[in-house]
Scaffold this motif. Structure first.
Motif, PDB file in Angstrom:
ATOM      1  N   UNK A  12      24.951  42.991  29.414  1.00  0.00           N
ATOM      2  CA  UNK A  12      24.877  44.454  29.334  1.00  0.00           C
ATOM      3  C   UNK A  12      25.963  45.121  30.194  1.00  0.00           C
ATOM      4  N   UNK A  13      26.953  44.352  30.600  1.00  0.00           N
ATOM      5  CA  UNK A  13      28.070  44.925  31.351  1.00  0.00           C
ATOM      6  C   UNK A  13      29.133  45.451  30.396  1.00  0.00           C
ATOM      7  N   UNK A  14      29.625  46.636  30.697  1.00  0.00           N
ATOM      8  CA  UNK A  14      30.690  47.262  29.916  1.00  0.00           C
ATOM      9  C   UNK A  14      31.960  47.290  30.769  1.00  0.00           C
ATOM     10  N   UNK A  15      32.870  46.317  30.606  1.00  0.00           N
ATOM     11  CA  UNK A  15      34.053  46.250  31.470  1.00  0.00           C
ATOM     12  C   UNK A  15      34.992  47.435  31.279  1.00  0.00           C
ATOM     13  N   UNK A  16      34.937  48.083  30.120  1.00  0.00           N
ATOM     14  CA  UNK A  16      35.810  49.234  29.917  1.00  0.00           C
ATOM     15  C   UNK A  16      35.402  50.412  30.792  1.00  0.00           C
ATOM     16  N   UNK A  17      34.121  50.480  31.133  1.00  0.00           N
ATOM     17  CA  UNK A  17      33.617  51.571  31.975  1.00  0.00           C
ATOM     18  C   UNK A  17      33.468  51.154  33.428  1.00  0.00           C
ATOM     19  N   UNK A  18      33.297  49.859  33.682  1.00  0.00           N
ATOM     20  CA  UNK A  18      33.015  49.416  35.043  1.00  0.00           C
ATOM     21  C   UNK A  18      31.590  49.736  35.453  1.00  0.00           C
ATOM     22  N   UNK A  19      30.682  49.727  34.481  1.00  0.00           N
ATOM     23  CA  UNK A  19      29.256  49.985  34.722  1.00  0.00           C
ATOM     24  C   UNK A  19      28.437  49.105  33.782  1.00  0.00           C
ATOM     25  N   UNK A  51      37.518  36.743  36.290  1.00  0.00           N
ATOM     26  CA  UNK A  51      37.888  38.059  36.819  1.00  0.00           C
ATOM     27  C   UNK A  51      36.712  38.757  37.492  1.00  0.00           C
ATOM     28  N   UNK A  52      35.734  37.975  37.992  1.00  0.00           N
ATOM     29  CA  UNK A  52      34.542  38.562  38.619  1.00  0.00           C
ATOM     30  C   UNK A  52      34.896  39.513  39.757  1.00  0.00           C
ATOM     31  N   UNK A  53      35.803  39.104  40.634  1.00  0.00           N
ATOM     32  CA  UNK A  53      36.148  39.944  41.785  1.00  0.00           C
ATOM     33  C   UNK A  53      36.822  41.225  41.321  1.00  0.00           C
ATOM     34  N   UNK A  54      37.678  41.114  40.335  1.00  0.00           N
ATOM     35  CA  UNK A  54      38.350  42.302  39.799  1.00  0.00           C
ATOM     36  C   UNK A  54      37.334  43.294  39.231  1.00  0.00           C
ATOM     37  N   UNK A  55      36.343  42.773  38.498  1.00  0.00           N
ATOM     38  CA  UNK A  55      35.330  43.659  37.920  1.00  0.00           C
ATOM     39  C   UNK A  55      34.437  44.256  39.007  1.00  0.00           C
TER      40      UNK A  55
END
Length: 535
Positions: A12-19, A51-55
């Motif tokens: 349920x993570x949306x990487x485009x929003x960061x939420x 890319x966990x840290x980046x997210x």
């Protein structure tokens, strides 16, 4: 626990929003959610793959960017509940405490930022660490605006979970920023909470499967990140938080251990605040602690195993509480070292029939301390508390969460039946003995009623009774003998269902409503109800 919670949150993570997408009651299509996103960020940092840290860095930056920055607003230093929401305090989105904005989210999000700073700060760029400290300054200053009884706020030291978080965030931030005012404020507020706790070695917000978990989390931060008298040495002054937290955690677990029935996989009542009536069918934050201590197959409410079946956490009520698991995973290995061995033993196997008594006090709601008695046996528990309060519904003034008298029992299919008194009076006297619950309204009159909510019967392969016409139809009970000054013959029964009935569900739980009234013309007779329960 960490892997399962992250596996779900990844979806349920949306990487485009960061939420994270909004998985919070009520569900909101197309929206994101702030608090759980921060909890997920802690999990990303712990996992540290790809890319966990980046997210995680993206989430932290997004959430802090959305922090409320107007110092004249009551919600200064708080965070959005969801990033798409309109501006709080406008004509189209009026300020509404605990709705359009929630002051407790300063504590929830602030404590998560502390854990990430302390546990995973080496993974984050210096600019993000500075951003966290700046956010925490705004957070804790804004939280100082909160005064119980002013501007609709109810933050008194007796409101245990946000009070413990306030002390943690303020004291920690003061030390990190070398701000003596913030440090002193955190210490002073912590001392108020400690003084209240020390009356009975119990939380004022007593025995909540959700909020006891939050309180224990905040106390873990007290113990882990704030210096104790033993660790302070000469270079760092001791904190009352670091000094007192370990024994407070041990005391809370002593109460939990005495109230937990491993055969039912439930912490027995009474409950000051609850979102459900059987921990096997809803997720409270304490469920995650029990998973950490007992393992998944013996913990209630999360991957519960019964007669070969498995109930996944996302199919239970209040499942969004499990979103905090990645954050708790960072501190639970330390926390479990503070749980007494005797408690771990009583959680793993029910120690046998016993009665537990204690007291709790939550001013200004409580005019006197609440006296609690719970009787536990192999397959049934009965617990209740006497109280005299300023209003109906406990400290939170919410009868839908307030459960001052509760019984739970094992049913034929291995599930748990329950009954609870729905609060309609501001004062109650109780007496609990083996198989017997006595209730009395000292300030009641002939218009008083006793409303008992009773679990609907289980499916049990189609063998369960669908209709309940009296106590004889309630699954798992051999007999219930009713007495007292109520009109026993005038029992009113209704069904409160998801799709209809004579009344509404509570937190999405169906139940049967058993209501006893006083006889007409009973005058000054003290209203009383006695249930003798045989399983």
């Amino acid at each position: 626990m960490f892997n399962q919670s992250m596996s779900f949150l990844d979806q349920i993570y949306d990487p485009s929003a960061g939420y994270l997408w909004y998985f919070y009651f009520p569900l909101a299509p197309g929206k994101h959610e702030t608090r759980s996103s921060v909890w997920y960020a802690a999990g990303l940092l712990r996992r540290n793959e790809g890319d966990d840290v980046e997210q995680a860095n993206k989430i932290i930056t997004s959430v802090i960017t959305g922090q409320q920055k107007n110092v004249s607003d009551q919600w200064y230093g708080d965070y959005t509940k969801y990033p798409e929401e309109p501006t709080v305090g406008t004509a189209w989105y009026p300020e509404d405490i605990y709705n359009s904005w929630d002051p407790n989210w300063r504590g929830f999000i602030g404590t998560a930022l502390i854990v990430m700073y302390e546990e995973y700060g080496h993974l984050l760029p210096s600019s993000t660490l500075a951003l966290i400290l700046d956010s925490m300054r705004n957070n804790t200053i804004g939280d100082s605006y909160r005064v119980g009884g002013v501007d609709g706020d109810n933050l008194y030291p007796a409101y245990s979970n946000p009070s413990l978080m306030r002390a943690a965030t303020t004291g920690w931030t003061g030390r990190k920023l070398n701000d003596s005012n913030l440090t002193a404020a955190g210490e002073a507020y912590a001392q108020e909470v400690i003084d209240l706790f020390d009356r009975n070695n119990t939380l004022s917000e007593f025995n909540s499967a959700t909020y006891c978990g939050v309180s224990l989390f905040a106390l873990t931060l007290w113990a882990k990140y704030l210096p104790s008298s033993a660790a302070a040495a000469n270079s760092t002054s001791a904190s009352v938080m670091g000094t007192n937290a370990p024994r407070m955690i041990a005391d809370i677990w002593t109460t939990v251990g005495a109230l937990y029935n491993a055969n039912l996989r439930n912490i027995a009542g009474p409950w000051d605040r609850t979102y459900g009536f059987d921990q096997n069918l809803y997720v409270g934050i304490m469920n995650t602690y029990l998973w950490a201590l007992l393992g998944a197959d013996r913990a209630p409410g999360i991957n519960n195993v019964s007669k070969g079946g498995r109930t996944p956490y996302w199919a239970t009520a209040h499942a969004d509480d499990f979103e905090i698991a990645p954050l708790l995973s960072a501190v639970l290995p330390y926390h479990v070292t503070l749980v007494p061995d005797s408690v771990k033993q009583s959680l793993a196997a029910f120690p046998g029939e016993h009665t537990y008594t204690t007291s709790a006090y939550a001013p200004p709601a409580d005019l006197v301390p609440r006296n609690i008695t719970t009787w536990l046996s192999d397959n049934i528990t009965i617990g209740a508390q006497s109280f005299d309060q300023t209003a109906v519904g406990g400290f939170s003034l919410n009868p839908n969460q307030w459960n001052p008298a509760v019984a739970q029992w094992l049913r034929s299919d291995g599930s748990v039946g329950w009954l609870t008194l729905y609060g309609t009076e501001a004062a109650l006297d109780v007496n609990v003995t083996a198989g017997r619950l006595s209730l009395q309204y000292p300030r009641g009159n002939e218009s008083s009623i006793f409303t008992i909510l009773v679990a609907s019967n289980p499916f049990d392969g189609g063998r369960g009774k669908r209709d309940v016409r009296g106590w004889e139809d309630v699954d798992g009970l051999k007999a219930v003998r009713v007495s007292g000054s109520v009109d026993v013959a005038a029992l009113e029964i209704g069904f409160c269902g998801l799709l209809g009935g004579t009344c509404d569900v509570i937190n999405n739980w169906e139940f049967w409503n058993f209501t006893y009234v006083m006889p007409a013309g009973s005058g000054n007779v003290v209203p009383s109800l006695v249930l003798e329960i045989e399983v």
